[in-house]
Design an enzyme around this catalytic site. Structure first.
Site, PDB file in Angstrom:
ATOM      1  N   GLU A 153     -64.414 -50.855  19.827  1.00 10.16           N
ATOM      2  CA  GLU A 153     -63.347 -50.755  18.826  1.00 10.16           C
ATOM      3  C   GLU A 153     -62.779 -52.126  18.452  1.00 10.16           C
ATOM      4  OE1 GLU A 153     -63.144 -49.932  21.980  1.00 10.16           O
ATOM      5  OE2 GLU A 153     -61.136 -50.203  22.832  1.00 10.16           O
ATOM      6  N   GLY A 178     -47.230 -58.549  10.759  1.00 10.56           N
ATOM      7  CA  GLY A 178     -48.647 -58.758  11.068  1.00 10.56           C
ATOM      8  C   GLY A 178     -49.521 -58.371   9.877  1.00 10.56           C
ATOM      9  N   CYS A 229     -65.065 -47.374  28.174  1.00  6.26           N
ATOM     10  CA  CYS A 229     -64.582 -47.987  29.406  1.00  6.26           C
ATOM     11  C   CYS A 229     -64.237 -46.919  30.445  1.00  6.26           C
ATOM     12  CB  CYS A 229     -63.443 -48.956  29.105  1.00  6.26           C
ATOM     13  SG  CYS A 229     -63.354 -50.269  30.333  1.00  6.26           S
ATOM     14  N   PRO A 235     -28.511 -56.799   3.888  1.00  3.01           N
ATOM     15  CA  PRO A 235     -29.247 -57.219   5.101  1.00  3.01           C
ATOM     16  C   PRO A 235     -30.143 -58.431   4.836  1.00  3.01           C
ATOM     17  CG  PRO A 235     -29.366 -54.832   4.833  1.00  3.01           C
ATOM     18  CD  PRO A 235     -28.731 -55.372   3.583  1.00  3.01           C
ATOM     19  N   HIS A 259     -65.676 -52.481  24.916  1.00  2.00           N
ATOM     20  CA  HIS A 259     -64.742 -51.949  23.917  1.00  2.00           C
ATOM     21  C   HIS A 259     -65.250 -52.229  22.500  1.00  2.00           C
ATOM     22  CE1 HIS A 259     -61.346 -50.991  26.640  1.00  2.00           C
ATOM     23  NE2 HIS A 259     -61.965 -51.890  27.401  1.00  2.00           N
ATOM     24  N   MET A 262     -66.214 -43.911  29.829  1.00  2.41           N
ATOM     25  CA  MET A 262     -67.591 -43.899  30.334  1.00  2.41           C
ATOM     26  C   MET A 262     -67.591 -43.630  31.836  1.00  2.41           C
ATOM     27  SD  MET A 262     -70.403 -46.919  30.807  1.00  2.41           S
ATOM     28  CE  MET A 262     -70.564 -47.152  32.558  1.00  2.41           C
ATOM     29  N   LYS A 270     -30.527 -60.617  -7.807  1.00  5.04           N
ATOM     30  CA  LYS A 270     -29.442 -60.762  -6.823  1.00  5.04           C
ATOM     31  C   LYS A 270     -29.963 -61.499  -5.573  1.00  5.04           C
ATOM     32  CE  LYS A 270     -25.832 -57.765  -5.060  1.00  5.04           C
ATOM     33  NZ  LYS A 270     -25.418 -56.371  -4.962  1.00  5.04           N
TER      34      LYS A 270
HETATM   35  N1  GLN Z   1     -59.659 -48.931  34.942  1.00  7.79           N
HETATM   36  C1  GLN Z   1     -61.038 -49.155  34.654  1.00  7.79           C
HETATM   37  C2  GLN Z   1     -61.537 -50.497  35.203  1.00  7.79           C
HETATM   38  O1  GLN Z   1     -60.756 -51.379  35.443  1.00  7.79           O
HETATM   39  C3  GLN Z   1     -61.308 -49.066  33.152  1.00  7.79           C
HETATM   40  C4  GLN Z   1     -60.620 -50.102  32.358  1.00  7.79           C
HETATM   41  C5  GLN Z   1     -60.558 -49.793  30.884  1.00  7.79           C
HETATM   42  O2  GLN Z   1     -60.725 -48.644  30.461  1.00  7.79           O
HETATM   43  N2  GLN Z   1     -60.261 -50.793  30.067  1.00  7.79           N
HETATM   44  O3  GLN Z   1     -62.703 -50.679  35.337  1.00  7.79           O
END
Ligand code: GLN
Length: 537
Positions: free
Chosen positions: A511, A20, A383, A192, A509, A386, A225
């Site tokens: 990130e 990747g 998520c 290998p 998210h 929070m 090689k």
């Molecule tokens: N389990 C929680 C929901 O479905 C949070 C999901 C998550 O953190 N991606 O809302």
């Protein structure tokens, strides 16, 4: 319309050699020369997508803007190329078979026996070529998951063979192998690689370039090689040395002239040298930090780095942006409780509570959040993170005894987090969450607005539960600000605390959208707040 060129990346000897990263790095080098590049991944498992696999099986599930649950390598593609991917960039055996079987039921192959060759391979080739046929790209890189020789990847490898034949000089195969160093014999071993290339040849593919992952530099003799045994020119034996950071790999491959060789083989011009100035600037900041802090990452899978891949990478981008070396300390949520929280979180300048599903570790997360809230430690909840922050506030500030999310306790008297309306009738598990990019409107004057510098944003989601709007008033009156809301459905997407140096929770998210060129502002400002906390500002 000019037809695009295709680069296939196959792997041999063992998994985890960094196919990747090799693909993303080569994509970066070609993009830096001005070519329009797309990268896709073919995964050999039968699942339609990785959305139903747990992190032990598959690591992080990466979500695209269009709501596809995909392989984590797509995260690398986005972080390196700074361009969004989509459902078209990740294909699994399961999806291919599903499509072919649906067509068969519809009668599309009426009268025929449906077979791996040509029906499955045709479908694979159609997917590979569909990105190229969009007319948006000059070069398509396709990473074939798994190792050559695996039963699972045979139809993919066969499709590559057919495509190489059809596309002639418009397609090449790069084969990534391992050249191990035997400590006792003090020797690098090529066997290998020879065997892996032989397997590939048995399947009808002559690799054009061999990239050798190695911990020691490859001497000329070793390169000779490999060239001799594998029918490639010595210049096409490329060393891929273990690197300190994945972000070094494009520069290391550039040194080996991989991009020049690729362009030559594809008969593309190499007039522009790659413009890697901003990439090098990023590396400069990453490698020359002026401060150092520790951040706690609290989750259920912290021992598995791949489970929170994008969070780790977003930290790397944000650390570089702040010229700060980050020590991300993994803390298992289940090891935390109200007694030991002070001891286990001691010395941290910021606390991130990770996303997740299910009740395991919830109490530990809530203890950590209470500690961060009461001690004024910068806190960032993503998520489920929070949702736990909302639960903690309900229990300890609003005194709602046993307040919870209905995911954790369906019978709670105070369901401060509840299943979204649209989710109530959903029973199937695959691809049914609230997925992909949604708009969010940020309230003026909030910390969130200052961080983004705007009030209309789009972020990616993957969840079923949400803040329960029944409790909006009581939360707002007591100091939790709902700083970001989805304008179409009034869903709370961001929260923050009024009387706290930096306390933010997000239902999305962030990130997933942090890249080398665009480190995510929430991560950048979280680290800045953590630095200030460490300095006692
Ligand atoms: N389990 C929680 C929901 O479905 C949070 C999901 C998550 O953190 N991606 O809302």
């Amino acid at each position: 319309m000019k037809s695009p060129k295709y680069i296939f990346v196959t792997g041999g000897v063992t998994s985890s050699l960094g196919k990747g990263i090799l693909t993303a790095s080569l994509g970066k080098l070609l993009q830096a020369r001005g070519y329009k590049v797309a990268i896709q991944k073919l995964d050999p498992y039968i699942n339609i997508d990785p959305g139903t696999m747990n992190p032990y099986e598959h690591g992080e599930c990466y979500v695209t803007d269009d709501g596809a649950e995909t392989d984590l390598d797509l995260g690398h593609y986005e972080r390196f190329l700074n361009t969004p991917t989509s459902r078209a960039n990740n294909i699994t055996t399961g999806r291919i078979y599903n499509t072919v079987i649906s067509k068969e039921r519809k009668g599309d192959y009426l009268g025929k026996t449906v077979q791996i060759i040509p029906h499955i391979t045709d479908e694979i080739k159609r997917y590979i070529k569909s990105l190229g046929e969009s007319g948006n790209y000059d070069i398509i890189l396709t990473e074939i998951g798994g190792c050559v020789g695996d039963i699972e990847s045979l139809p993919f490898v066969e499709s590559v063979r057919q495509l190489k034949w059809e596309l002639a000089s418009s397609a090449i195969d790069i084969h990534l192998t391992l050249v191990p160093y035997l400590e006792k014999a003090q020797e690098l071993k090529t066997k290998p690689t020879q065997h892996s290339v032989k397997t590939l040849l048995e399947q009808g593919i002559q690799p054009d370039i061999i990239v050798c992952r190695t911990e020691k530099s490859l001497p000329l003799e070793i390169r000779k090689k490999i060239a001799l045994f594998c029918n490639v020119h010595i210049n096409s034996v490329i060393e891929s040395l273990d690197a300190d950071s994945i972000y070094d790999v494009p520069l290391l491959l550039r040194k080996e002239q991989l991009d020049t060789i690729v362009l030559k083989k594809l008969r593309l011009k190499s007039v522009n040298e790659p413009d890697l100035d901003s990439w090098k600037e990023f590396l400069g900041r990453l490698k020359n930090p002026t401060s150092e802090i520790s951040i706690g990452l609290i989750g259920k899978y912290v021992e598995l780095k791949d489970a929170y891949k994008s969070i780790h990478e977003a930290f790397t981008h944000a650390g570089a942006a702040n010229e700060t070396k980050l020590h991300v300390i993994p803390i298992h949520a289940e090891s935390l409780n109200s007694e030991n929280v002070g001891e286990l979180l001691n010395g941290l300048s910021g606390i991130l509570v990770a996303p997740g599903f299910g009740s395991r570790g919830i109490d530990g997360k809530i203890s950590a959040i209470r500690y961060a809230r009461e001690k004024g430690i910068p806190f960032f909840g993503i998520c489920l993170g929070m949702q736990c922050a909302v639960t903690e506030f309900a229990r300890n500030v609003l005194k709602m005894k046993n307040a919870s999310s209905t995911e954790i306790n369906p019978k709670t008297r105070f369901p401060v987090i509840d299943l979204m309306e649209e989710q109530k009738k959903v029973t199937a598990k695959g691809g049914t969450m609230r997925l992909g990019s949604y708009p969010c409107e940020i309230k003026k004057g909030t910390r969130a607005a200052a961080i983004y510098g705007k009030t209309k944003i789009n972020e990616r989601h993957r969840h079923r539960y949400e803040f329960n709007n029944k409790y909006l008033d009581v939360f707002s009156k007591n100091g939790m600000i709902m700083s970001g809301v989805n304008p179409d459905m009034d869903l709370v997407e961001m929260i923050e605390l009024k009387d706290h140096p930096w306390f933010i929770g997000v239902q999305f998210h962030p990130e997933l959208k942090s890249t080398v060129h665009n480190p995510h502002p929430l991560f950048v400002k979280f680290i800045k707040a953590a630095l200030e906390f460490a300095k006692g500002v």
